[in-house]
Design an enzyme around this catalytic site. Structure first.
Site, PDB file in Angstrom:
ATOM      1  N   GLU A  97      -6.183   3.765  -6.156  1.00 56.94           N
ATOM      2  CA  GLU A  97      -7.490   3.936  -5.526  1.00 56.94           C
ATOM      3  C   GLU A  97      -8.007   5.301  -5.965  1.00 56.94           C
ATOM      4  O   GLU A  97      -7.455   6.338  -5.599  1.00 56.94           O
ATOM      5  CB  GLU A  97      -7.391   3.876  -3.993  1.00 56.94           C
ATOM      6  CG  GLU A  97      -8.771   3.780  -3.363  1.00 56.94           C
ATOM      7  CD  GLU A  97      -8.858   4.327  -1.941  1.00 56.94           C
ATOM      8  OE1 GLU A  97      -9.805   3.964  -1.231  1.00 56.94           O
ATOM      9  OE2 GLU A  97      -7.993   5.135  -1.537  1.00 56.94           O
ATOM     10  N   HIS A 115     -11.204  -3.366   2.912  1.00 55.19           N
ATOM     11  CA  HIS A 115     -11.248  -3.038   4.344  1.00 55.19           C
ATOM     12  C   HIS A 115     -12.100  -1.803   4.650  1.00 55.19           C
ATOM     13  O   HIS A 115     -12.249  -1.451   5.817  1.00 55.19           O
ATOM     14  CB  HIS A 115      -9.818  -2.824   4.846  1.00 55.19           C
ATOM     15  CG  HIS A 115      -9.170  -1.647   4.168  1.00 55.19           C
ATOM     16  ND1 HIS A 115      -8.856  -1.641   2.821  1.00 55.19           N
ATOM     17  CD2 HIS A 115      -8.817  -0.428   4.628  1.00 55.19           C
ATOM     18  CE1 HIS A 115      -8.334  -0.468   2.499  1.00 55.19           C
ATOM     19  NE2 HIS A 115      -8.294   0.288   3.578  1.00 55.19           N
ATOM     20  N   ASP A 116     -12.599  -1.125   3.613  1.00 55.25           N
ATOM     21  CA  ASP A 116     -13.437   0.061   3.820  1.00 55.25           C
ATOM     22  C   ASP A 116     -14.917  -0.224   3.560  1.00 55.25           C
ATOM     23  O   ASP A 116     -15.757   0.629   3.832  1.00 55.25           O
ATOM     24  CB  ASP A 116     -13.017   1.193   2.858  1.00 55.25           C
ATOM     25  CG  ASP A 116     -11.625   1.715   3.146  1.00 55.25           C
ATOM     26  OD1 ASP A 116     -11.196   1.678   4.312  1.00 55.25           O
ATOM     27  OD2 ASP A 116     -10.955   2.155   2.183  1.00 55.25           O
ATOM     28  N   ASP A 147       0.866  -1.168   0.000  1.00 57.53           N
ATOM     29  CA  ASP A 147       0.000   0.000   0.000  1.00 57.53           C
ATOM     30  C   ASP A 147       0.909   1.226   0.000  1.00 57.53           C
ATOM     31  O   ASP A 147       1.925   1.249   0.708  1.00 57.53           O
ATOM     32  CB  ASP A 147      -0.884   0.000   1.252  1.00 57.53           C
ATOM     33  CG  ASP A 147      -2.284   0.474   0.965  1.00 57.53           C
ATOM     34  OD1 ASP A 147      -2.409   1.583   0.420  1.00 57.53           O
ATOM     35  OD2 ASP A 147      -3.240  -0.247   1.290  1.00 57.53           O
ATOM     36  N   ASP A 183      -3.090   4.644  -2.379  1.00 53.86           N
ATOM     37  CA  ASP A 183      -4.181   5.193  -1.576  1.00 53.86           C
ATOM     38  C   ASP A 183      -4.647   6.554  -2.119  1.00 53.86           C
ATOM     39  O   ASP A 183      -3.815   7.437  -2.370  1.00 53.86           O
ATOM     40  CB  ASP A 183      -3.651   5.357  -0.134  1.00 53.86           C
ATOM     41  CG  ASP A 183      -4.745   5.592   0.881  1.00 53.86           C
ATOM     42  OD1 ASP A 183      -5.567   4.692   1.065  1.00 53.86           O
ATOM     43  OD2 ASP A 183      -4.756   6.678   1.500  1.00 53.86           O
TER      44      ASP A 183
HETATM   45  C1  NOJ Z   1      -8.404   4.939   1.760  1.00 54.88           C
HETATM   46  C2  NOJ Z   1      -8.104   3.762   2.626  1.00 54.88           C
HETATM   47  O1  NOJ Z   1      -8.531   2.604   1.981  1.00 54.88           O
HETATM   48  C3  NOJ Z   1      -8.795   4.004   3.946  1.00 54.88           C
HETATM   49  O2  NOJ Z   1      -8.786   2.876   4.773  1.00 54.88           O
HETATM   50  C4  NOJ Z   1      -8.117   5.178   4.601  1.00 54.88           C
HETATM   51  O3  NOJ Z   1      -8.805   5.510   5.786  1.00 54.88           O
HETATM   52  C5  NOJ Z   1      -8.095   6.392   3.690  1.00 54.88           C
HETATM   53  N1  NOJ Z   1      -7.765   6.092   2.328  1.00 54.88           N
HETATM   54  C6  NOJ Z   1      -7.083   7.392   4.185  1.00 54.88           C
HETATM   55  O4  NOJ Z   1      -5.788   6.884   4.009  1.00 54.88           O
END
Ligand code: NOJ
Length: 545
Positions: free
Chosen positions: A240, A314-315, A98, A198
């Site tokens: 992302e 994970h989100d 990441d 990210d």
């Molecule tokens: C996206 C990540 O997937 C998430 O888990 C994170 O809180 C935010 N970006 C900030 O880094």
């Protein structure tokens, strides 16, 4: 498009904190991952996306980095990391790190310096603005409250789109970008194969013009990064990009653009949100919207870019609880959802636990939750007078801890995740849902995923075929064709627990027809023979003409 090895690969995402705890401190770690590499190799994945393992005070579980060159002590040491890279390689598994460069932790030495004085050499590494007239703008943080934090020391505000412990870096500063490129080289030299970037669509932000995503310099910076770093190694990268549309996805991933290999689209992930109201404002999913959105990405990117395919990370909440049925049809619906996704064009991502059909978690007490976004939301809503029960309802559906409960390895105490006290409770359903039982059962979700992953390796049509939707207006059935040469792949899936009727033309049957995968026994051997589908039934036909 030029063919790439990762076109037929499947990526597995590990959220290290919740994967496997080796030393019994209740927190997953790198030695724990090494222990499970054979499990992953057996599943058949080619790449691990490793959520952040860098040193971090863990305000946002590692997405707040205080040292890009060290491993978080909870997770192990640099030796462990090197061993993970080697052991993975022995099994032909690549590691994708990441890469969090939109922000650092406020405990990163650059920020500690930056906040000391207005003329500190690191001042411009972050985004500081005059504080005399209150916050410089009304931008709010993704984690609730204003995105500007006042800092007593110098009487100015700094910008943080995420928590106040995640100050945004200023990537318009060339020195910052150079530091980041050096850091990327450091990890590539260690043998990682690439990066998941990210919120990378934010790095060209123009704060004073309220531009956050897709800033004018975004693609210049990515091309520079590609020139300076990525093009010097055989890398695989995914951005992302919450703001991406098929149009911008072509800018990121189109041939000759020299930016990224693929992106994560978010368009299908927001279809159960009330328009413009953000992730917590819930509305039921309309299947036609989902078909239309995923279909649009399939056709518009074909031959012009590359997409990632995902339901989970994970989100996001667990897909089987979100759009499947995690009670009486858990197995069927998990397989159905996997079929729809894995038969599309793009690189599939499997999030840990998805392959055994892990479900969302319900805690009634906010104190059982650990996620900063969830806790901040709760406090904000309660202070606005919204009743506890109502806030918890959204959290049960959309909270990020749904996906973060520890991996369920077996039936034992704490699901075999740890011998200590887990940092976040293990779901009590680990007695029924766990990897050990799934491995023994040939009909399990696990073995179905294994087969989907293998099919992509065996059939060019899955990787490169064109996409045509069928039964577009059907309210309950998701169906499409893929086409390559004299082959057609027909995917037919019932998205719900009813038994809808359907009728498909005989021409679809071709001259020969075989079922390559399905989730309910005894399906018709030809598409035209299907008169109805059973709850959550999914069938894939391979047809020759
Ligand atoms: C996206 C990540 O997937 C998430 O888990 C994170 O809180 C935010 N970006 C900030 O880094």
């Amino acid at each position: 498009m030029e063919k790439k090895w990762w076109h037929r690969s499947t990526v597995y995402q590990i959220y290290p904190r919740s994967f496997n705890d080796h030393n019994g401190d209740g927190i997953g770690d790198i030695p724990g991952i090494i222990e499970k590499l054979d499990y992953l190799a057996f599943l058949g994945i080619d790449i691990i996306w490793l959520s952040p393992v860098y040193q971090s005070p863990n305000d946002d579980n590692g997405y707040d980095i205080s040292d890009y060159y060290e491993i978080m002590s909870d997770f192990g040491t640099m030796d462990d990391m090197e061993k993970l890279i080697q052991e993975a390689r022995k099994r032909d598994i690549h590691i994708m790190m990441d890469l969090v460069i939109n922000h650092t932790s406020d405990e990163h030495p650059w920020f500690i310096e930056s906040r000391k004085s207005k003329d500190n050499p690191y001042r411009d590494y972050y985004v500081w603005r005059d504080g005399s007239g209150g916050p410089p703008s009304g931008i709010t943080s993704v984690f609730s409250g204003p995105a500007w934090e006042y800092d007593e020391e110098t009487g100015e505000y700094y910008f943080h789109l995420f928590s106040r412990k995640q100050p945004d870096l200023n990537l318009h500063n060339k020195e910052v970008r150079e530091h980041l490129y050096n850091m990327m080289n450091f990890w590539l030299d260690k043998g990682v194969s690439g990066f998941r970037m990210d919120v990378i669509d934010l790095i060209g932000k123009e704060i004073d013009h309220n531009v956050l995503t897709d800033g004018p310099k975004l693609h210049d910076y990515l091309q520079e990064m590609n020139r300076e770093v990525l093009s010097n190694y055989p890398t695989v990268t995914v951005g992302e990009t919450p703001s991406a549309t098929p149009e911008t996805a072509k800018l990121y991933t189109g041939e000759g653009r020299n930016e990224l290999d693929m992106v994560f689209t978010f368009q299908h992930m927001s279809l159960d949100e009330v328009d413009g109201k953000g992730k917590w404002a819930l509305k039921p999913l309309n299947l036609r919207d989902l078909k239309q959105t995923l279909g649009k990405w399939q056709t518009e990117l074909h031959g012009q870019g590359w997409n990632s395919l995902y339901w989970n990370n994970h989100d996001q909440p667990r897909i089987v609880s979100r759009w499947g049925n995690d009670r009486e049809y858990r197995v069927e619906s998990a397989k159905m959802l996997a079929t729809i996704l894995h038969m599309m064009q793009g690189t599939p991502y499997v999030y840990q636990g998805e392959e055994i059909g892990m479900t969302n978690i319900v805690f009634d007490d906010i104190r059982d939750y650990r996620d900063i976004e969830t806790i901040n939301l709760y406090n904000e809503k309660i202070s606005e007078g919204i009743p506890h029960k109502e806030v918890m309802k959204s959290i049960h559906v959309k909270g990020r801890d749904n996906a973060r409960t520890p991996f369920q390895w077996d039936r034992s105490h704490h699901g075999g995740f740890t011998t200590g006290t887990p940092w976040l409770e293990v779901n009590a359903n680990h007695k029924e849902i766990n990897a050990e039982d799934a491995l023994k059962d040939e009909d399990s979700i696990f073995h179905y995923y294994r087969k989907l992953i293998r099919l992509r390796k065996e059939h060019d049509i899955i990787v490169y075929g064109g996409y045509d939707p069928i039964l577009v207006e059907h309210p309950e059935i998701f169906a499409y064709k893929r086409k390559l040469g004299n082959e057609t792949l027909v995917v037919v899936a019932n998205f719900y627990g009813n038994e809808p009727e359907l009728s498909l033309p005989e021409q679809l049957d071709g001259t020969s027809c075989e079922i390559v995968i399905n989730n309910c026994e005894g399906a018709s051997g030809r598409p035209s023979g299907l008169k109805t589908l059973r709850p959550y039934e999914a069938i894939v036909y391979l047809i020759k003409h």
